[in-house]
Design an enzyme around this catalytic site. Structure first.
Site, PDB file in Angstrom:
ATOM      1  N   ARG A  42     -35.847  55.914   8.952  1.00 20.86           N
ATOM      2  CA  ARG A  42     -34.491  55.544   8.513  1.00 20.86           C
ATOM      3  C   ARG A  42     -33.554  56.757   8.497  1.00 20.86           C
ATOM      4  NH1 ARG A  42     -34.610  51.094   4.533  1.00 20.86           N
ATOM      5  NH2 ARG A  42     -36.010  49.536   5.391  1.00 20.86           N
ATOM      6  N   ASP A 144     -23.196  44.909  -4.236  1.00 21.72           N
ATOM      7  CA  ASP A 144     -24.366  45.567  -3.660  1.00 21.72           C
ATOM      8  C   ASP A 144     -24.125  47.064  -3.769  1.00 21.72           C
ATOM      9  OD1 ASP A 144     -26.754  44.411  -1.594  1.00 21.72           O
ATOM     10  OD2 ASP A 144     -26.340  46.555  -1.421  1.00 21.72           O
TER      11      ASP A 144
HETATM   12  C1  LIG Z   1     -33.666  42.527   0.522  1.00 20.12           C
HETATM   13  S1  LIG Z   1     -31.956  42.538   0.141  1.00 20.12           S
HETATM   14  C2  LIG Z   1     -31.797  40.995  -0.712  1.00 20.12           C
HETATM   15  C3  LIG Z   1     -30.530  40.272  -0.324  1.00 20.12           C
HETATM   16  C4  LIG Z   1     -30.340  38.924  -0.977  1.00 20.12           C
HETATM   17  N1  LIG Z   1     -30.262  39.036  -2.411  1.00 20.12           N
HETATM   18  C5  LIG Z   1     -31.437  37.977  -0.590  1.00 20.12           C
HETATM   19  O1  LIG Z   1     -32.297  37.660  -1.405  1.00 20.12           O
HETATM   20  O2  LIG Z   1     -31.449  37.529   0.567  1.00 20.12           O
HETATM   21  C6  LIG Z   1     -31.884  43.737  -1.200  1.00 20.12           C
HETATM   22  C7  LIG Z   1     -30.475  44.249  -1.460  1.00 20.12           C
HETATM   23  O3  LIG Z   1     -30.482  44.968  -2.694  1.00 20.12           O
HETATM   24  C8  LIG Z   1     -29.587  46.055  -2.576  1.00 20.12           C
HETATM   25  N2  LIG Z   1     -29.911  47.077  -3.588  1.00 20.12           N
HETATM   26  C9  LIG Z   1     -30.957  47.936  -3.621  1.00 20.12           C
HETATM   27  N3  LIG Z   1     -30.890  48.725  -4.691  1.00 20.12           N
HETATM   28  C10 LIG Z   1     -29.782  48.361  -5.377  1.00 20.12           C
HETATM   29  C11 LIG Z   1     -29.168  48.815  -6.573  1.00 20.12           C
HETATM   30  N4  LIG Z   1     -29.678  49.818  -7.294  1.00 20.12           N
HETATM   31  N5  LIG Z   1     -28.016  48.222  -6.973  1.00 20.12           N
HETATM   32  C12 LIG Z   1     -27.474  47.211  -6.250  1.00 20.12           C
HETATM   33  N6  LIG Z   1     -28.011  46.741  -5.107  1.00 20.12           N
HETATM   34  C13 LIG Z   1     -29.153  47.309  -4.673  1.00 20.12           C
HETATM   35  C14 LIG Z   1     -29.783  46.530  -1.145  1.00 20.12           C
HETATM   36  O4  LIG Z   1     -28.691  47.284  -0.682  1.00 20.12           O
HETATM   37  C15 LIG Z   1     -29.981  45.212  -0.400  1.00 20.12           C
HETATM   38  O5  LIG Z   1     -28.784  44.760   0.182  1.00 20.12           O
END
Ligand SMILES: C[S@@+](CC[C@H](N)C(=O)[O-])C[C@H]1O[C@@H](n2cnc3c(N)ncnc32)[C@H](O)[C@@H]1O
Length: 288
Positions: A42, A144
């Site tokens: 990454r 996000d």
């Molecule tokens: C796997 S995706 C899930 C997306 C959606 N909620 C779903 O279930 O399809 C995880 C998301 O969490 C976000 N994320 C990770 N750490 C985070 C944090 N500390 N605060 C807010 N968002 C976060 C990532 O950027 C990513 O877009």
């Protein structure tokens, strides 16, 4: 025969450890040693873009306090997999919940890890279908950590293969086909959602309750249990007493059973007697 091909960039265990600590402290993302190669892959793109040769040099850039690079570093380490109506059983439940609350003013929902937008648009489509209107009394704040995915979500433009997986009615009703073959969420759908960058680890979220529902799906899996618990403790008082918390299929809240109880498959409600929600109404007051 397997050979040990030298890597393009020098990446030591010490570099990995520093990165692990940085992303954990900032975003709560707990990387196991098994993620070593993922981290290399990454971040290699960032080193290439900056013309660097080693991860040590890259860490020096971050340690010097380059905030733009730190944002790109963070964006690189998030996993953004998502899709429209993912974990589809949640959406009829959301619809029933909105129906039950009908007549009590604007209903407020928070999508707390919205990624590229498929999740909040699915919530918005559900709201439109529930109220049989492109202007339902529902406001969604979608947040996000990753600024890149938020920009995609704001644009609301998706590849044909994603939108064409929706049933025909939904694709026609909620999306416009563009000249380039991609689809854009209709303005009315986009107007139901406000996007903000929110790190779930930050001490002050710009969100105010009382909320009718929170979606926090497939993000807590990246956090350790103490971090999850801290976040859950902060979600509870933001929800109305009958508000719902939707979590991902592999997430359970056994460790927070004094705060949330299971209503249905991966849908939780507050345990009564929890902290009262902060008073507010409408989205303007949902956003602090
Ligand atoms: C796997 S995706 C899930 C997306 C959606 N909620 C779903 O279930 O399809 C995880 C998301 O969490 C976000 N994320 C990770 N750490 C985070 C944090 N500390 N605060 C807010 N968002 C976060 C990532 O950027 C990513 O877009």
């Amino acid at each position: 025969m397997l050979t040990n091909t030298p890597r393009e960039f020098a990446f030591t265990e010490q570099d990995f450890e520093k990165i692990r600590v940085m992303i954990y402290n900032y975003a709560g993302i707990a990387l196991t040693p098994a993620k070593h190669d993922m981290v290399y892959g990454r971040l290699a793109r960032r080193l290439r873009a900056l013309g660097l040769r080693t991860f040590n040099e890259y860490l020096q850039v971050l340690e010097r306090g380059d905030s733009k690079e730190f944002e790109l570093f963070t964006n690189s380490l998030t996993t953004n997999l998502t899709s429209f109506f993912r974990e589809s059983h949640h959406f009829p439940m959301l619809s029933d919940h909105l129906k039950a609350a009908r007549g009590s003013g604007v209903l407020n929902l928070w999508c707390s890890a919205s990624s590229t937008g498929e999740e909040p648009y699915s919530m918005a489509m559900t709201a439109c279908e529930t109220f049989d209107s492109l202007r339902p009394p529902v406001h969604i704040i979608a947040t996000d950590l990753d600024t890149g995915v938020l920009e995609t979500a704001r644009q609301g433009i998706y590849n044909a293969d994603e939108v064409e997986k929706l049933d025909n009615n939904r694709a026609r009703r909620f999306f416009d086909r563009q000249a380039d073959g991609r689809y854009r969420a209709k303005q009315e759908l986009r107007d139901l959602i406000v996007y903000r960058r929110v790190n779930l680890m930050e001490p002050n979220w710009p969100i105010r309750g009382p909320l009718d529902g929170i979606f926090c799906r497939n993000v807590m899996i990246y956090f350790d249990k103490p971090t999850q618990l801290k976040i859950l403790q902060r979600f509870a008082p933001l929800l109305k007493p009958d508000g719902l918390l939707f979590v991902g299929h592999s997430e359970n809240l056994y460790h927070a059973s004094d705060i949330f109880k299971l209503r249905s498959k991966t849908v939780y409600e507050r345990v009564s007697g929890g902290a009262a929600p902060t008073p507010a109404s409408g989205l303007r007051s949902t956003l602090r």
